[in-house]
Design an enzyme around this catalytic site. Structure first.
Site, PDB file in Angstrom:
ATOM      1  CB  CYS A  43     -39.943  57.124 -54.419  1.00 42.46           C
ATOM      2  SG  CYS A  43     -40.538  55.858 -53.304  1.00 42.46           S
ATOM      3  CB  CYS A  48     -38.369  53.703 -52.057  1.00 36.26           C
ATOM      4  SG  CYS A  48     -38.364  55.491 -52.043  1.00 36.26           S
ATOM      5  CE  LYS A  51     -34.373  50.562 -50.576  1.00 34.99           C
ATOM      6  NZ  LYS A  51     -33.955  51.886 -50.144  1.00 34.99           N
ATOM      7  CE1 TYR A 179     -31.387  56.373 -44.980  1.00 41.02           C
ATOM      8  CE2 TYR A 179     -29.888  58.224 -44.873  1.00 41.02           C
ATOM      9  CZ  TYR A 179     -31.009  57.555 -44.405  1.00 41.02           C
ATOM     10  OH  TYR A 179     -31.738  58.098 -43.382  1.00 41.02           O
ATOM     11  CD  GLU A 183     -30.894  51.467 -48.727  1.00 40.67           C
ATOM     12  OE1 GLU A 183     -31.169  51.794 -49.901  1.00 40.67           O
ATOM     13  OE2 GLU A 183     -31.639  51.761 -47.766  1.00 40.67           O
ATOM     14  CG  HIS A 439     -40.986  35.295 -25.043  1.00 33.31           C
ATOM     15  ND1 HIS A 439     -39.670  35.696 -25.146  1.00 33.31           N
ATOM     16  CD2 HIS A 439     -40.973  33.961 -24.791  1.00 33.31           C
ATOM     17  CE1 HIS A 439     -38.893  34.638 -24.947  1.00 33.31           C
ATOM     18  NE2 HIS A 439     -39.657  33.573 -24.738  1.00 33.31           N
ATOM     19  CD  GLU A 444     -39.054  38.817 -26.020  1.00 33.36           C
ATOM     20  OE1 GLU A 444     -39.643  38.754 -24.933  1.00 33.36           O
ATOM     21  OE2 GLU A 444     -38.776  37.797 -26.692  1.00 33.36           O
TER      22      GLU A 444
HETATM   23  P1  FAD Z   1     -38.714  62.872 -57.022  1.00 33.70           P
HETATM   24  O1  FAD Z   1     -39.414  61.673 -56.556  1.00 33.70           O
HETATM   25  O2  FAD Z   1     -37.350  62.692 -57.560  1.00 33.70           O
HETATM   26  O3  FAD Z   1     -39.624  63.535 -58.157  1.00 33.70           O
HETATM   27  C1  FAD Z   1     -39.210  64.666 -58.863  1.00 33.70           C
HETATM   28  C2  FAD Z   1     -39.858  64.640 -60.242  1.00 33.70           C
HETATM   29  O4  FAD Z   1     -39.748  65.923 -60.841  1.00 33.70           O
HETATM   30  C3  FAD Z   1     -39.191  63.662 -61.203  1.00 33.70           C
HETATM   31  O5  FAD Z   1     -40.123  62.697 -61.633  1.00 33.70           O
HETATM   32  C4  FAD Z   1     -38.708  64.544 -62.360  1.00 33.70           C
HETATM   33  O6  FAD Z   1     -38.881  63.933 -63.623  1.00 33.70           O
HETATM   34  C5  FAD Z   1     -39.607  65.767 -62.225  1.00 33.70           C
HETATM   35  N1  FAD Z   1     -39.027  66.997 -62.760  1.00 33.70           N
HETATM   36  C6  FAD Z   1     -37.730  67.407 -62.704  1.00 33.70           C
HETATM   37  N2  FAD Z   1     -37.616  68.613 -63.301  1.00 33.70           N
HETATM   38  C7  FAD Z   1     -38.851  68.971 -63.723  1.00 33.70           C
HETATM   39  C8  FAD Z   1     -39.380  70.118 -64.380  1.00 33.70           C
HETATM   40  N3  FAD Z   1     -38.595  71.147 -64.736  1.00 33.70           N
HETATM   41  N4  FAD Z   1     -40.703  70.160 -64.652  1.00 33.70           N
HETATM   42  C9  FAD Z   1     -41.519  69.144 -64.284  1.00 33.70           C
HETATM   43  N5  FAD Z   1     -41.077  68.036 -63.652  1.00 33.70           N
HETATM   44  C10 FAD Z   1     -39.765  67.964 -63.375  1.00 33.70           C
HETATM   45  N6  FAD Z   1     -36.567  57.259 -49.579  1.00 33.70           N
HETATM   46  C11 FAD Z   1     -37.232  56.551 -48.636  1.00 33.70           C
HETATM   47  O7  FAD Z   1     -38.030  57.126 -47.881  1.00 33.70           O
HETATM   48  N7  FAD Z   1     -37.043  55.190 -48.510  1.00 33.70           N
HETATM   49  C12 FAD Z   1     -36.206  54.508 -49.312  1.00 33.70           C
HETATM   50  O8  FAD Z   1     -36.068  53.293 -49.168  1.00 33.70           O
HETATM   51  C13 FAD Z   1     -35.498  55.225 -50.314  1.00 33.70           C
HETATM   52  N8  FAD Z   1     -34.649  54.584 -51.135  1.00 33.70           N
HETATM   53  C14 FAD Z   1     -34.005  55.277 -52.106  1.00 33.70           C
HETATM   54  C15 FAD Z   1     -33.129  54.599 -52.946  1.00 33.70           C
HETATM   55  C16 FAD Z   1     -32.446  55.271 -53.930  1.00 33.70           C
HETATM   56  C17 FAD Z   1     -31.498  54.515 -54.828  1.00 33.70           C
HETATM   57  C18 FAD Z   1     -32.642  56.669 -54.102  1.00 33.70           C
HETATM   58  C19 FAD Z   1     -31.922  57.426 -55.200  1.00 33.70           C
HETATM   59  C20 FAD Z   1     -33.504  57.366 -53.283  1.00 33.70           C
HETATM   60  C21 FAD Z   1     -34.185  56.678 -52.274  1.00 33.70           C
HETATM   61  N9  FAD Z   1     -35.059  57.332 -51.393  1.00 33.70           N
HETATM   62  C22 FAD Z   1     -35.711  56.623 -50.418  1.00 33.70           C
HETATM   63  C23 FAD Z   1     -35.269  58.794 -51.486  1.00 33.70           C
HETATM   64  C24 FAD Z   1     -36.586  59.128 -52.233  1.00 33.70           C
HETATM   65  O9  FAD Z   1     -36.612  58.463 -53.464  1.00 33.70           O
HETATM   66  C25 FAD Z   1     -36.695  60.636 -52.447  1.00 33.70           C
HETATM   67  O10 FAD Z   1     -36.522  61.310 -51.218  1.00 33.70           O
HETATM   68  C26 FAD Z   1     -38.049  61.015 -53.030  1.00 33.70           C
HETATM   69  O11 FAD Z   1     -38.267  60.399 -54.268  1.00 33.70           O
HETATM   70  C27 FAD Z   1     -38.144  62.537 -53.188  1.00 33.70           C
HETATM   71  O12 FAD Z   1     -39.377  62.891 -53.749  1.00 33.70           O
HETATM   72  P2  FAD Z   1     -39.501  64.242 -54.596  1.00 33.70           P
HETATM   73  O13 FAD Z   1     -40.937  64.367 -54.972  1.00 33.70           O
HETATM   74  O14 FAD Z   1     -38.862  65.344 -53.881  1.00 33.70           O
HETATM   75  O15 FAD Z   1     -38.609  63.985 -55.903  1.00 33.70           O
HETATM   76  P1  NDP Z   2     -25.575  60.119 -48.385  1.00 32.64           P
HETATM   77  O1  NDP Z   2     -25.541  61.566 -48.087  1.00 32.64           O
HETATM   78  O2  NDP Z   2     -26.349  59.216 -47.514  1.00 32.64           O
HETATM   79  O3  NDP Z   2     -24.090  59.552 -48.437  1.00 32.64           O
HETATM   80  C1  NDP Z   2     -23.131  60.103 -49.281  1.00 32.64           C
HETATM   81  C2  NDP Z   2     -21.827  59.388 -49.026  1.00 32.64           C
HETATM   82  O4  NDP Z   2     -20.900  59.741 -50.031  1.00 32.64           O
HETATM   83  C3  NDP Z   2     -21.187  59.749 -47.680  1.00 32.64           C
HETATM   84  O5  NDP Z   2     -20.613  58.598 -47.156  1.00 32.64           O
HETATM   85  C4  NDP Z   2     -20.133  60.767 -48.086  1.00 32.64           C
HETATM   86  O6  NDP Z   2     -19.041  60.770 -47.201  1.00 32.64           O
HETATM   87  C5  NDP Z   2     -19.706  60.196 -49.419  1.00 32.64           C
HETATM   88  N1  NDP Z   2     -19.107  61.161 -50.324  1.00 32.64           N
HETATM   89  C6  NDP Z   2     -19.572  62.372 -50.663  1.00 32.64           C
HETATM   90  N2  NDP Z   2     -18.747  62.943 -51.569  1.00 32.64           N
HETATM   91  C7  NDP Z   2     -17.741  62.069 -51.786  1.00 32.64           C
HETATM   92  C8  NDP Z   2     -16.597  62.083 -52.597  1.00 32.64           C
HETATM   93  N3  NDP Z   2     -16.310  63.119 -53.366  1.00 32.64           N
HETATM   94  N4  NDP Z   2     -15.775  61.014 -52.574  1.00 32.64           N
HETATM   95  C9  NDP Z   2     -16.053  59.956 -51.785  1.00 32.64           C
HETATM   96  N5  NDP Z   2     -17.126  59.882 -51.001  1.00 32.64           N
HETATM   97  C10 NDP Z   2     -17.967  60.930 -50.993  1.00 32.64           C
HETATM   98  O7  NDP Z   2     -26.069  60.059 -49.902  1.00 32.64           O
HETATM   99  P2  NDP Z   2     -26.582  58.854 -50.805  1.00 32.64           P
HETATM  100  O8  NDP Z   2     -26.162  59.188 -52.183  1.00 32.64           O
HETATM  101  O9  NDP Z   2     -26.190  57.552 -50.226  1.00 32.64           O
HETATM  102  O10 NDP Z   2     -28.158  58.998 -50.685  1.00 32.64           O
HETATM  103  C11 NDP Z   2     -28.807  60.244 -50.932  1.00 32.64           C
HETATM  104  C12 NDP Z   2     -30.002  60.399 -50.042  1.00 32.64           C
HETATM  105  O11 NDP Z   2     -31.067  59.586 -50.516  1.00 32.64           O
HETATM  106  C13 NDP Z   2     -29.796  59.927 -48.606  1.00 32.64           C
HETATM  107  O12 NDP Z   2     -29.187  60.913 -47.819  1.00 32.64           O
HETATM  108  C14 NDP Z   2     -31.186  59.619 -48.149  1.00 32.64           C
HETATM  109  O13 NDP Z   2     -31.810  60.803 -47.695  1.00 32.64           O
HETATM  110  C15 NDP Z   2     -31.863  59.144 -49.439  1.00 32.64           C
HETATM  111  N6  NDP Z   2     -31.929  57.668 -49.435  1.00 32.64           N
HETATM  112  C16 NDP Z   2     -32.711  57.065 -48.492  1.00 32.64           C
HETATM  113  C17 NDP Z   2     -32.779  55.701 -48.415  1.00 32.64           C
HETATM  114  C18 NDP Z   2     -33.628  55.058 -47.370  1.00 32.64           C
HETATM  115  O14 NDP Z   2     -34.450  55.735 -46.771  1.00 32.64           O
HETATM  116  N7  NDP Z   2     -33.471  53.767 -47.120  1.00 32.64           N
HETATM  117  C19 NDP Z   2     -32.021  54.844 -49.330  1.00 32.64           C
HETATM  118  C20 NDP Z   2     -31.242  55.577 -50.286  1.00 32.64           C
HETATM  119  C21 NDP Z   2     -31.205  56.940 -50.322  1.00 32.64           C
HETATM  120  P3  NDP Z   2     -18.998  61.706 -45.886  1.00 32.64           P
HETATM  121  O15 NDP Z   2     -19.893  61.068 -44.886  1.00 32.64           O
HETATM  122  O16 NDP Z   2     -17.557  61.674 -45.539  1.00 32.64           O
HETATM  123  O17 NDP Z   2     -19.479  63.071 -46.324  1.00 32.64           O
END
Ligand code: FAD
Ligand code: NDP
Length: 450
Positions: A43, A48, A51, A179, A183, A439, A444
Site C-alpha cells: 500500500c 494505494c 497510486k 481495478y 486506474e 445543495h 444530494e
Molecule cells: P502487503 O501490504 O503487501 O504487505 C506484505 C509485506 O510482507 C510486504 O512488505 C513484504 O515485504 C512482506 N513479506 C513477504 N514475505 C515475507 C516473509 N517471508 N517474511 C517477512 N515479511 C514478508 N487497496 C486499497 O484499499 N485502496 C487502494 O487505493 C489500493 N490501491 C492499490 C494499488 C495497487 C497498484 C496495488 C498493487 C494494490 C492496491 N491496493 C489498494 C491493495 C492494498 O495495497 C493491499 O490490499 C494491501 O497492501 C494488503 O496488505 P497486506 O498487509 O496483506 O500485504
Molecule cells: P483484478 O482482479 O481487479 O482484475 C484482474 C483483471 O485481469 C480482470 O479484468 C481479469 O479479467 C483480467 N485477467 C486475469 N487474467 C488475465 C489474463 N490471463 N489475460 C487477460 N486478462 C486477465 O486485479 P488487479 O490486478 O487489477 O488488482 C488486484 C487487487 O488489488 C484488486 O482486486 C483489488 O482488491 C486491489 N486493488 C484495489 C484498488 C483500490 O481499492 N482502489 C486499486 C488497485 C488494486 P476477468 O474479469 O475476465 O477475470
C-alpha cells in the site's frame, strides 16, 4: 541455538502486519515483526499511496483544462515535471516510513528486517538463522502481481514497474480490466500517454454493477482511452519501432512503447514453510482461514492479501486489529464482518461502490428496485466538460432496504464512506429520502433518488 521468546511474531510489515503488531503491543503483548523490505508493504510503497499521488496529479491535469475554459489564464497544455512529481511522492512516502519507525520504537515492537519462515506452529526462523518462539504467529505476507503465461511476457511490466516510470511512455498497452488496469489507464492518459486497454471479457470490473461499469467505459473512451473488449493477448515481441502486442484474431500487431499487465495478484505463500507447519491453502493458493482469521494450525493466524479475501488495505488492517483484540484484548468474539465492504476505484471521476450490484441483488432477492441519477456535475457543465455522473441505488424487498450504492462521479471517493455506514446499518430508501439534501452538491442526489 536458544530462541528469543515473544507473545506474537508477525510475518510482514505491510498494512495488515503493522496493524497486528501495533494493536497487540497496545494490549501489552511482546511483539516481533519481520519485514525485510520497506515498511508499509504494498500500500505505502507500490500501491494505494503512490497510486493516489499519481491520481491526484492526473485529477489536477483535468481540472487545469476546465479552469482554462472557465477563464483562468492556464496554458492549453500545461507541462508536468515528472521528476518533481516523483520527488514529492517519495517525500510523502518517506514521511510515512519515518512515522512507522517512530511508532515501532514507541510501542516496543521489535522490528527485524529479515524474511521469516515457519519451522513449526510456534517457531519462526529469520533470514539470518535466528529463531523466534511465540504463542501466536500471524502471517501477513501480502501478494504480488501475476503475469499471464504467454510468449514474450517478460517484455511487459506490472504495477510495480509503473511506479518506477520516470516519464509518461508515449504509447502504452494495459492488459486487464480490473481495478489496476482502469486506474493506470486513467492516470497515464491524463499525464500524456496514448493508452490502449486490452480487456479479455466484454466489460470492465466484473463483480461491479454492469450499468456503472458501462458508463465507466464510456467515460474512458470520452477521455480518449482506446478501450477494446474481447481482446485476448497472445504474445509480445520486441520490434524495431516498439513492443508488438499480438492479439487473437487481429492480423496486425499493436505497437507500443510500454506494456503493463494488470491481470490480478497472487498470495505470497512461497518459502514460508507452510507445508512444514501444516498450514492449509485453498484452491487458488491463498491461506485458508476461518471467520476469526485462524488457519488450519492452532496458534497460526493469517490476515490481508495472503488470504485473498477482499484485497484492500482497510480490510487487512481491520482483520488484524480484531484478531489482536480477540487474542490479547479480552474480546473473545471479535472478528471482521466481510459483508458490505465499501471500495473506490480511482478512475477520473472515481467509482465508489458498496453492497450488491443489481445482478447480485436479483440473484438473491425476489423483489429488487433500482433508482438512478444521471447528470453533468456543475464544474463539468460550467467548463463545457462532457463527463457524466451516474449514481445508482439498489433496493430489496417491500420496505426497500438499500442493498447497493454505486456512485460514478466527482467526489464519489469522499461521498461513499458516510452512505456505507447507513447501508451497513440497514437504511431504507424512505429514510434516505427523509434526509434533507445539501445543495448544491453531487452528494444530494443520493438522498433525492427515488
Ligand atoms: P502487503 O501490504 O503487501 O504487505 C506484505 C509485506 O510482507 C510486504 O512488505 C513484504 O515485504 C512482506 N513479506 C513477504 N514475505 C515475507 C516473509 N517471508 N517474511 C517477512 N515479511 C514478508 N487497496 C486499497 O484499499 N485502496 C487502494 O487505493 C489500493 N490501491 C492499490 C494499488 C495497487 C497498484 C496495488 C498493487 C494494490 C492496491 N491496493 C489498494 C491493495 C492494498 O495495497 C493491499 O490490499 C494491501 O497492501 C494488503 O496488505 P497486506 O498487509 O496483506 O500485504
Ligand atoms: P483484478 O482482479 O481487479 O482484475 C484482474 C483483471 O485481469 C480482470 O479484468 C481479469 O479479467 C483480467 N485477467 C486475469 N487474467 C488475465 C489474463 N490471463 N489475460 C487477460 N486478462 C486477465 O486485479 P488487479 O490486478 O487489477 O488488482 C488486484 C487487487 O488489488 C484488486 O482486486 C483489488 O482488491 C486491489 N486493488 C484495489 C484498488 C483500490 O481499492 N482502489 C486499486 C488497485 C488494486 P476477468 O474479469 O475476465 O477475470
Amino acid at each position: 541455538m536458544s530462541a528469543q521468546a515473544f507473545d506474537v511474531v508477525v510475518l510482514g510489515g505491510g498494512s495488515g502486519g503493522l496493524a497486528a503488531a501495533f494493536r497487540a503491543a497496545s494490549h501489552g503483548a511482546r511483539v516481533a515483526m519481520l519485514e525485510p523490505s520497506a515498511l508499509g508493504g504494498t500500500c505505502v510503497n507500490v500501491g494505494c499511496v503512490p497510486k493516489k499521488a499519481m491520481w491526484l496529479a492526473a485529477d489536477l491535469a483535468g481540472r487545469l483544462a476546465l479552469a482554462s475554459r472557465l477563464g483562468f489564464d492556464v496554458p492549453q497544455a500545461p507541462g508536468l515535471s515528472w521528476p518533481q512529481l516523483l520527488q514529492r511522492r517519495q517525500h510523502y512516502i518517506d514521511g510515512i516510513h519515518a512515522s512507522y519507525r517512530k511508532r515501532l520504537q514507541d510501542t516496543g515492537v521489535v522490528h527485524i528486517a529479515r524474511r521469516g519462515r515457519l519451522l513449526d506452529a510456534h517457531t519462526v526462523e529469520c533470514g539470518d538463522g535466528t529463531r523466534l518462539q511465540a504463542r501466536h504467529i500471524v502471517i501477513a505476507t501480502g501478494s504480488h502481481a501475476r503475469k499471464p503465461d504467454l510468449p514474450g511476457a517478460g517484455l511487459g511490466g506490472v504495477s510495480d514497474d509503473f511506479f518506477a516510470l520516470q516519464a509518461a511512455p508515449a504509447r502504452v498497452a494495459i492488459v486487464g480490466g480490473g481495478y489496476i488496469a482502469v486506474e493506470l489507464a486513467g492516470v497515464l492518459h491524463a499525464l500524456g500517454s496514448a493508452v490502449t486497454l486490452l480487456v479479455r471479457g466484454q466489460r470492465l470490473l466484473s463483480g461491479f454493477d454492469a450499468e456503472i461499469t458501462a458508463q465507466l467505459a464510456d467515460n474512458l473512451r470520452q477521455q480518449g482511452v482506446d478501450v477494446r473488449f474481447g481482446c485476448s493477448t497472445q504474445a509480445l515481441r520486441q520490434g524495431d519501432d516498439g513492443i508488438q502486442v499480438q492479439l487473437e484474431d487481429v492480423p496486425a500487431a499493436l505497437v507500443c512503447d510500454s506494456v503493463l499487465f494488470a491481470t490480478g495478484r497472487a498470495p505470497n505463500t512461497q518459502g514460508l514453510g507452510l507445508e512444514a507447519a501444516g498450514v492449509a491453502l485453498d484452491e487458488a493458493g491463498a491461506i485458508r482461514v476461518d471467520a476469526f482469521q485462524n488457519t488450519s494450525v492452532d496458534g497460526i493466524c493469517a490476515v490481508g492479501d495472503v488470504t485473498a479475501q477482499a484485497m484492500l488495505t482497510p480490510v487487512a488492517i481491520a482483520a488484524a486489529r480484531r484478531l489482536m483484540d480477540r487474542l490479547y484484548g479480552g474480546q473473545p468474539e471479535a472478528k471482521l464482518d466481510y459483508a458490505n465492504i465499501p471500495s473506490v476505484v480511482f478512475t477520473h471521476p472515481p467509482l465508489g461502490s458498496v453492497g450488491l450490484s443489481e445482478e447480485q441483488a436479483r440473484a438473491r432477492f425476489q423483489q429488487v428496485t433500482t433508482y438512478h441519477s444521471r447528470f453533468r456535475p456543475m464544474l463539468q457543465a460550467l467548463g463545457d466538460g462532457q463527463l457524466r455522473t451516474l449514481f445508482k441505488m439498489v433496493c430489496a424487498g417491500e420496505e426497500e432496504k438499500v442493498v447497493g450504492i454505486h456512485l460514478l462521479g466527482d467526489a464519489a471517493d469522499e461521498i461513499l464512506q458516510g452512505f456505507a455506514v447507513a447501508l451497513k446499518m440497514g437504511v431504507t430508501r424512505a429514510q434516505l429520502n427523509d434526509t434533507v439534501a445539501i445543495h448544491p452538491t453531487s452528494a444530494e442526489e443520493v438522498v433525492l433518488m427515488g
